[in-house]
Scaffold this active site. Structure first.
Site, PDB file in Angstrom:
ATOM      1  N   GLY A  29       0.585  -1.207   0.106  1.00  0.00           N
ATOM      2  CA  GLY A  29      -0.135  -0.012  -0.001  1.00  0.00           C
ATOM      3  C   GLY A  29       0.768   1.202   0.104  1.00  0.00           C
ATOM      4  N   TYR A  30       0.139   2.184   0.733  1.00  0.00           N
ATOM      5  CA  TYR A  30       1.136   3.751   0.657  1.00  0.00           C
ATOM      6  C   TYR A  30       2.337   3.529   1.234  1.00  0.00           C
ATOM      7  CZ  TYR A  30      -2.981   6.055  -1.422  1.00  0.00           C
ATOM      8  OH  TYR A  30      -3.687   6.445  -2.347  1.00  0.00           O
ATOM      9  N   ARG A  76      -3.756  -4.830  -7.365  1.00  0.00           N
ATOM     10  CA  ARG A  76      -2.688  -3.806  -6.785  1.00  0.00           C
ATOM     11  C   ARG A  76      -1.473  -4.052  -7.193  1.00  0.00           C
ATOM     12  NH1 ARG A  76      -3.246  -0.725  -0.879  1.00  0.00           N
ATOM     13  NH2 ARG A  76      -3.388   1.018  -1.851  1.00  0.00           N
ATOM     14  N   ALA A 114       5.023  10.856   5.637  1.00  0.00           N
ATOM     15  CA  ALA A 114       3.634  11.636   5.486  1.00  0.00           C
ATOM     16  C   ALA A 114       3.662  11.316   3.866  1.00  0.00           C
ATOM     17  CB  ALA A 114       3.889  13.003   5.693  1.00  0.00           C
ATOM     18  N   LEU A 164       1.968   6.142  18.036  1.00  0.00           N
ATOM     19  CA  LEU A 164       0.752   6.548  18.272  1.00  0.00           C
ATOM     20  C   LEU A 164       1.012   7.987  18.827  1.00  0.00           C
ATOM     21  CD1 LEU A 164      -1.059   3.288  20.016  1.00  0.00           C
ATOM     22  CD2 LEU A 164      -1.184   4.222  17.619  1.00  0.00           C
ATOM     23  N   LEU A 207       0.805  15.558  16.738  1.00  0.00           N
ATOM     24  CA  LEU A 207       0.774  16.300  15.207  1.00  0.00           C
ATOM     25  C   LEU A 207      -0.611  16.856  15.243  1.00  0.00           C
ATOM     26  CD1 LEU A 207       3.094  14.231  13.083  1.00  0.00           C
ATOM     27  CD2 LEU A 207       3.555  16.478  13.583  1.00  0.00           C
ATOM     28  N   CYS A 255      -4.563   8.137   9.313  1.00  0.00           N
ATOM     29  CA  CYS A 255      -4.030   7.733  10.399  1.00  0.00           C
ATOM     30  C   CYS A 255      -4.461   8.512  11.612  1.00  0.00           C
ATOM     31  CB  CYS A 255      -2.622   7.506  10.142  1.00  0.00           C
ATOM     32  SG  CYS A 255      -2.159   6.151   8.707  1.00  0.00           S
ATOM     33  N   LYS A 313      -7.711   7.511  13.392  1.00  0.00           N
ATOM     34  CA  LYS A 313      -7.396   6.005  13.579  1.00  0.00           C
ATOM     35  C   LYS A 313      -6.687   6.074  14.783  1.00  0.00           C
ATOM     36  CE  LYS A 313      -4.504   3.595  10.696  1.00  0.00           C
ATOM     37  NZ  LYS A 313      -3.596   3.013  11.535  1.00  0.00           N
ATOM     38  N   ARG A 344      -8.387  26.171   3.659  1.00  0.00           N
ATOM     39  CA  ARG A 344      -6.856  26.350   3.762  1.00  0.00           C
ATOM     40  C   ARG A 344      -6.186  27.308   3.759  1.00  0.00           C
ATOM     41  NH1 ARG A 344      -5.730  20.822   5.154  1.00  0.00           N
ATOM     42  NH2 ARG A 344      -7.035  19.460   4.083  1.00  0.00           N
TER      43      ARG A 344
HETATM   44  P1  NAD Z   1      -2.835   0.280   2.516  1.00  0.00           P
HETATM   45  O1  NAD Z   1      -4.242   0.037   2.947  1.00  0.00           O
HETATM   46  O2  NAD Z   1      -2.584   1.366   1.427  1.00  0.00           O
HETATM   47  O3  NAD Z   1      -1.836  -1.047   2.263  1.00  0.00           O
HETATM   48  C1  NAD Z   1      -1.971  -2.147   2.988  1.00  0.00           C
HETATM   49  C2  NAD Z   1      -2.260  -3.250   1.920  1.00  0.00           C
HETATM   50  O4  NAD Z   1      -1.929  -4.488   2.769  1.00  0.00           O
HETATM   51  C3  NAD Z   1      -3.539  -3.223   1.125  1.00  0.00           C
HETATM   52  O5  NAD Z   1      -3.102  -3.290  -0.302  1.00  0.00           O
HETATM   53  C4  NAD Z   1      -3.883  -4.876   1.515  1.00  0.00           C
HETATM   54  O6  NAD Z   1      -4.374  -5.392   0.411  1.00  0.00           O
HETATM   55  C5  NAD Z   1      -2.571  -5.501   2.194  1.00  0.00           C
HETATM   56  N1  NAD Z   1      -3.185  -6.564   3.036  1.00  0.00           N
HETATM   57  C6  NAD Z   1      -3.943  -6.803   3.859  1.00  0.00           C
HETATM   58  N2  NAD Z   1      -3.908  -8.162   4.416  1.00  0.00           N
HETATM   59  C7  NAD Z   1      -3.062  -8.585   3.831  1.00  0.00           C
HETATM   60  C8  NAD Z   1      -2.372  -9.768   4.008  1.00  0.00           C
HETATM   61  N3  NAD Z   1      -2.796 -10.746   4.717  1.00  0.00           N
HETATM   62  N4  NAD Z   1      -1.420 -10.306   3.127  1.00  0.00           N
HETATM   63  C9  NAD Z   1      -1.180  -9.559   2.204  1.00  0.00           C
HETATM   64  N5  NAD Z   1      -1.439  -8.230   2.041  1.00  0.00           N
HETATM   65  C10 NAD Z   1      -2.387  -7.933   2.973  1.00  0.00           C
HETATM   66  O7  NAD Z   1      -2.353   0.984   4.132  1.00  0.00           O
HETATM   67  P2  NAD Z   1      -1.229   1.836   4.134  1.00  0.00           P
HETATM   68  O8  NAD Z   1      -1.549   3.260   4.159  1.00  0.00           O
HETATM   69  O9  NAD Z   1      -0.139   1.417   3.377  1.00  0.00           O
HETATM   70  O10 NAD Z   1      -0.812   1.702   5.606  1.00  0.00           O
HETATM   71  C11 NAD Z   1      -0.368   0.412   6.215  1.00  0.00           C
HETATM   72  C12 NAD Z   1       0.069   0.377   7.759  1.00  0.00           C
HETATM   73  O11 NAD Z   1       1.047   1.545   7.863  1.00  0.00           O
HETATM   74  C13 NAD Z   1      -1.367   0.966   8.512  1.00  0.00           C
HETATM   75  O12 NAD Z   1      -0.941   0.187   9.907  1.00  0.00           O
HETATM   76  C14 NAD Z   1      -0.882   2.501   8.779  1.00  0.00           C
HETATM   77  O13 NAD Z   1      -1.404   2.965   9.923  1.00  0.00           O
HETATM   78  C15 NAD Z   1       0.517   2.639   8.790  1.00  0.00           C
HETATM   79  N6  NAD Z   1       1.150   3.956   8.326  1.00  0.00           N
HETATM   80  C16 NAD Z   1       0.534   4.690   7.275  1.00  0.00           C
HETATM   81  C17 NAD Z   1       1.081   5.675   6.836  1.00  0.00           C
HETATM   82  C18 NAD Z   1       0.723   6.274   5.476  1.00  0.00           C
HETATM   83  O14 NAD Z   1       0.902   7.327   5.372  1.00  0.00           O
HETATM   84  N7  NAD Z   1      -0.538   5.597   4.913  1.00  0.00           N
HETATM   85  C19 NAD Z   1       2.400   6.176   7.406  1.00  0.00           C
HETATM   86  C20 NAD Z   1       2.784   5.638   8.171  1.00  0.00           C
HETATM   87  C21 NAD Z   1       2.293   4.518   9.022  1.00  0.00           C
HETATM   88  C1  UGA Z   2       0.827  11.826   9.069  1.00  0.00           C
HETATM   89  C2  UGA Z   2       2.147  12.097   9.726  1.00  0.00           C
HETATM   90  O1  UGA Z   2       2.651  13.564   9.485  1.00  0.00           O
HETATM   91  C3  UGA Z   2       3.047  11.237   9.368  1.00  0.00           C
HETATM   92  O2  UGA Z   2       4.379  11.364  10.148  1.00  0.00           O
HETATM   93  C4  UGA Z   2       2.830   9.663   9.958  1.00  0.00           C
HETATM   94  O3  UGA Z   2       3.594   8.654   9.334  1.00  0.00           O
HETATM   95  C5  UGA Z   2       1.517   9.431   9.177  1.00  0.00           C
HETATM   96  O4  UGA Z   2       0.372  10.408   9.379  1.00  0.00           O
HETATM   97  C6  UGA Z   2       0.823   8.148   9.284  1.00  0.00           C
HETATM   98  O5  UGA Z   2       1.069   7.438  10.302  1.00  0.00           O
HETATM   99  O6  UGA Z   2      -0.082   7.816   8.255  1.00  0.00           O
HETATM  100  P1  UGA Z   2      -0.127  12.250   6.825  1.00  0.00           P
HETATM  101  O7  UGA Z   2      -1.394  12.046   7.458  1.00  0.00           O
HETATM  102  O8  UGA Z   2       0.278  11.648   5.328  1.00  0.00           O
HETATM  103  O9  UGA Z   2       1.081  12.047   7.616  1.00  0.00           O
HETATM  104  O10 UGA Z   2      -0.027  13.758   6.616  1.00  0.00           O
HETATM  105  P2  UGA Z   2       0.077  14.951   7.426  1.00  0.00           P
HETATM  106  O11 UGA Z   2       1.186  16.174   6.583  1.00  0.00           O
HETATM  107  O12 UGA Z   2       0.667  14.785   8.632  1.00  0.00           O
HETATM  108  O13 UGA Z   2      -1.239  15.787   7.457  1.00  0.00           O
HETATM  109  C7  UGA Z   2      -2.452  15.123   8.040  1.00  0.00           C
HETATM  110  C8  UGA Z   2      -3.348  16.260   7.959  1.00  0.00           C
HETATM  111  O14 UGA Z   2      -3.277  17.140   8.903  1.00  0.00           O
HETATM  112  C9  UGA Z   2      -3.914  16.622   6.341  1.00  0.00           C
HETATM  113  O15 UGA Z   2      -5.379  16.560   6.312  1.00  0.00           O
HETATM  114  C10 UGA Z   2      -3.277  17.802   6.702  1.00  0.00           C
HETATM  115  O16 UGA Z   2      -3.863  18.819   5.441  1.00  0.00           O
HETATM  116  C11 UGA Z   2      -3.667  18.422   7.955  1.00  0.00           C
HETATM  117  N1  UGA Z   2      -2.909  19.365   8.384  1.00  0.00           N
HETATM  118  C12 UGA Z   2      -1.549  19.382   8.698  1.00  0.00           C
HETATM  119  C13 UGA Z   2      -3.411  20.675   8.686  1.00  0.00           C
HETATM  120  O17 UGA Z   2      -4.653  20.998   8.566  1.00  0.00           O
HETATM  121  N2  UGA Z   2      -2.486  21.816   9.230  1.00  0.00           N
HETATM  122  C14 UGA Z   2      -1.151  21.749   9.364  1.00  0.00           C
HETATM  123  O18 UGA Z   2      -0.749  22.721   9.802  1.00  0.00           O
HETATM  124  C15 UGA Z   2      -0.787  20.413   8.896  1.00  0.00           C
END
Ligand code: NAD
Ligand code: UGA
Length: 468
Positions: A10-11, A38, A160, A217, A223, A272, A275, A429
C-alpha cells in the site's frame, strides 16, 4: 545479501520498499499483497498510488532488486526479514468498534508467516499497532511447535503522504525497538544495518519494543493535537477579528513551540490521525486511564467540530439555504500531493452539502477516482469535474478544501465572471490571496480571519461584534 519481504503493497509498503531497494542494491526486496490488481499496478507504468518521486525510484529498481508478487507463500518461505505493512483500520464492529484497531489483517499475516516459514526469520512491525502487539505476534509465531524461532522488531513508519520518498530518503529519525536479549539485539542490528546504508547513525534510534510501538501513536497524536489546537484558536479568531495566521506566526516563532503544523484548516484527515488517536484513547480506557483517554479524545472532537463549523459558516453566509445552489468544491484529497481520500475533510464537507441539497461539483487534480469510490452511493449526487474553471462556472460558491498549488494559480477575476452573483469563496486552507479575491468581487470567508464581504452582506452567524 538478505532476502527482504514486505507484506502489504500500500501507501507504506510500496514506497518504503522501493527506497530500501534503491539504497541497498545488494539486497533482494519483494513486496507481496493479497490484492492481485494492486500488484499488477505496481508492475505496470500506472502505479497504484500517486506519490511525487515514486515513479523514478520504482523505475530504477523494479525487476533488478525490487519485485512485486501475489505469491505470499513462496516469498515468506524465502525471506530472511519480513516487514509487515498491512492495513490496521479502526474496528467497525463488535468490542471496541469505532476505537480499537482492527487487527484481523495483521493476525492473518502472522499466521501466514508461521505456516510458510522453514527457518528463523526477523518479523518487523511496520504497520501502526497498539502498544504490546508484538507480544501477541510472538505468541502466534512461536507457538507452532515447529521449532522455528522468530524475532519480532518494531520499526514504525513516520513518512507522510505527498512527501513519502523525501521522508524515506532523509528521515528525521528511524525508530527500531526490540527485546533486550541476545537474539533481540541481533535482530535489531540487522534492521539498523539496512537503514545505515543511507541514514546517519545519530538518526537511527533504538528502544525497547513497547516504547517503539507507543512512540508511533504518540507522534501522530501530538501532530494532530497541534492542528486541533490552532483550529480551536481559529474559531476564537473569527469571533474577535484576530487573524489566525498572525497568531500562529507569533506563537510559532517561540523556539520551544516551533512553527510547523500550525496551519489552520477545515480539519485534519487521512487514514491515520483519527484512527491512531482513537486507538490511543481505547488503550487508555483499557488500562483504566479515563482522564487520559478523555484528553486525547478531545483532539478528534475538535477536528469534527471544525468541519461542522466550516459547513455551518457556509450555510449562514449564503442566506441559510444551499438547496439547489451549485457549489464547487476545490479538492477531494485529504492534503495536497496525494490521491488519497481516506477520511478526507473535503468529503465530509461534500456529504454535508449534499445533505443540504446543494448541487455539488467536486474537482481535484489527482483524487477524483478515489473520491468517487469513497463516496459510494452518494457519488450519484455529485458531479466530478477535473477542470476547476469548469467546476466553478455557474456556481454560487467555491470552497477550497485541499491546498493544491494549482488552485492558487487560477485567474479568479475570470472565474468570478462566470459565477452566479453574489459569489462566495470559502477558503478552508487559507490558500488564496483574500484581498485580491475580495477586490475581484468575491465575498471571502477564510479560516480564522475576518471575512471580506461586500456591502449589505453579513458575517457568518450574523450580528455585529460584541463590545469589548
Ligand atoms: P494500505 O491500505 O494502503 O495498504 C495495506 C495493504 O495491505 C493493502 O494493499 C492490503 O491489500 C494488504 N493486505 C492486507 N492484508 C494482507 C495479507 N494478509 N496479506 C498480504 N497483503 C495484505 O495501507 P497503508 O496506508 O499502506 O498503511 C499500512 C500501515 O502503515 C497502517 O498500519 C498505517 O497505520 C501505517 N502507516 C501509514 C502511513 C500512511 O501515510 N499511509 C504512514 C505511516 C504508517
Ligand atoms: C501523518 C504524519 O505526518 C506522518 O508522520 C505519519 O507517518 C502518518 O500521518 C501516518 O501515520 O499515516 P499524513 O497523514 O500523510 O502523515 O499527512 P500530514 O502532513 O501529517 O497531514 C495530516 C492532515 O493534517 C492533513 O489533512 C493536513 O492537511 C492536515 N494539516 C496538517 C493541517 O490541517 N494543518 C497543518 O498545519 C498540518
Amino acid at each position: 545479501m538478505a532476502n527482504i519481504l514486505c507484506i502489504g503493497a500500500g501507501y507504506v509498503g510500496g514506497p518504503t520498499m522501493a527506497v530500501i531497494a534503491q539504497k541497498c542494491p545488494e539486497h533482494r526486496v519483494v513486496v507481496v499483497d493479497i490484492r492481485p490488481e494492486r500488484i499488477a499496478a505496481w508492475q505496470s507504468d500506472q502505479l497504484p498510488i500517486y506519490e511525487p518521486g515514486l515513479d523514478e525510484v520504482v523505475r530504477a529498481t523494479r525487476n533488478k532488486n525490487l519485485f512485486f508478487s501475489t505469491d505470499v507463500d513462496r516469498h515468506v518461505a524465502e525471506a530472511d526479514i519480513i516487514f509487515v505493512s498491512v492495513n490496521t483500520p479502526t474496528k467497525s464492529f463488535g468490542q471496541g468498534a469505532g476505537k480499537a484497531a482492527d487487527l484481523q489483517y495483521w493476525e492473518q499475516t502472522a499466521r501466514h508467516i508461521r505456516r510458510c516459514s522453514l527457518g528463523h526469520k526477523i518479523v518487523v512491525e511496520k504497520s501502526t499497532l497498539p502498544v504490546r502487539t508484538a507480544e501477541a505476534m510472538e505468541r502466534i509465531l512461536n507457538t507452532a511447535g515447529n521449532g522455528h524461532a522468530f524475532d519480532v522488531v518494531s520499526n514504525p513508519e513516520f513518512l507522510a503522504e505527498g512527501t513519502a520518498i523525501r521522508d524515506m530518503q532523509a528521515p528525521d529519525r528511524v525508530l527500531i525497538g526490540a527485546h533486550d536479549t541476545p537474539s533481540g539485539r541481533r535482530a535489531m542490528q540487522a534492521i539498523v544495518e539496512i537503514y545505515a546504508h543511507w541514514v546517519p547513525p545519530e538518526r537511527i534510534i533504538t528502544t525497547n519494543l513497547w516504547s517503539a510501538e507507543l512512540s508511533k501513536l504518540v507522534a501522530n497524536a501530538f501532530l494532530a493535537q497541534r492542528v486541533s489546537s490552532i483550529n480551536a484558536i481559529s474559531a476564537l479568531c473569527e469571533k474577535t477579528e484576530a487573524d489566525v495566521t498572525e497568531v500562529a506566526r507569533a506563537v510559532g516563532l517561540d523556539g520551544r513551540i516551533g512553527s510547523r503544523f500550525l496551519n489552520a484548516s477545515v480539519g485534519f484527515g487521512g487514514s491515520c490521525f483519527k484512527k491512531d488517536i482513537k486507538n490511543l484513547v481505547y488503550l487508555c480506557e483499557y488500562y483504566g486511564l479515563v482522564e487520559v483517554a478523555e484528553y486525547w479524545d478531545q483532539v478528534v472532537k475538535m477536528n469534527e467540530y471544525q468541519g461542522r463549523r466550516f459547513v455551518s459558516n457556509m450555510v449562514s453566509a449564503m442566506f441559510n439555504t444551499l438547496a439547489g445552489k451549485r457549489i464547487a468544491l476545490f479538492g477531494a484529497a485529504y492534503k495536497a500531493h496525494t490521491d488519497d481520500t481516506r477520511d478526507s475533510p473535503a468529503l465530509g464537507v461534500c456529504r454535508a452539502l449534499v445533505a443540504e441539497r446543494a448541487q455539488v461539483v467536486l474537482t481535484d487534480p489527482r483524487a477524483l477516482e478515489n473520491a468517487r469510490a469513497s463516496l459510494g452511493a452518494l457519488a450519484e449526487n455529485v458531479v466530478f469535474e477535473p477542470d476547476p474553471i469548469a467546476a466553478a462556472c455557474g456556481a454560487h460558491a467555491i470552497a477550497i478544501l485541499t491546498e493544491w498549488p494549482c488552485f492558487a494559480e487560477l485567474d479568479y477575476q475570470a472565474v468570478y465572471a462566470t459565477m452566479a452573483k453574489p459569489a462566495f469563496l470559502f477558503d478552508g486552507r487559507n490558500l488564496l490571496d483574500h484581498r485580491s479575491l475580495h477586490h475581484a468581487g468575491f465575498n471571502v470567508y477564510p479560516i480564522g480571519k475576518p471575512p471580506l464581504v461586500h456591502v449589505g452582506e453579513r458575517r457568518p452567524g450574523g450580528g455585529s461584534f460584541p463590545a469589548p
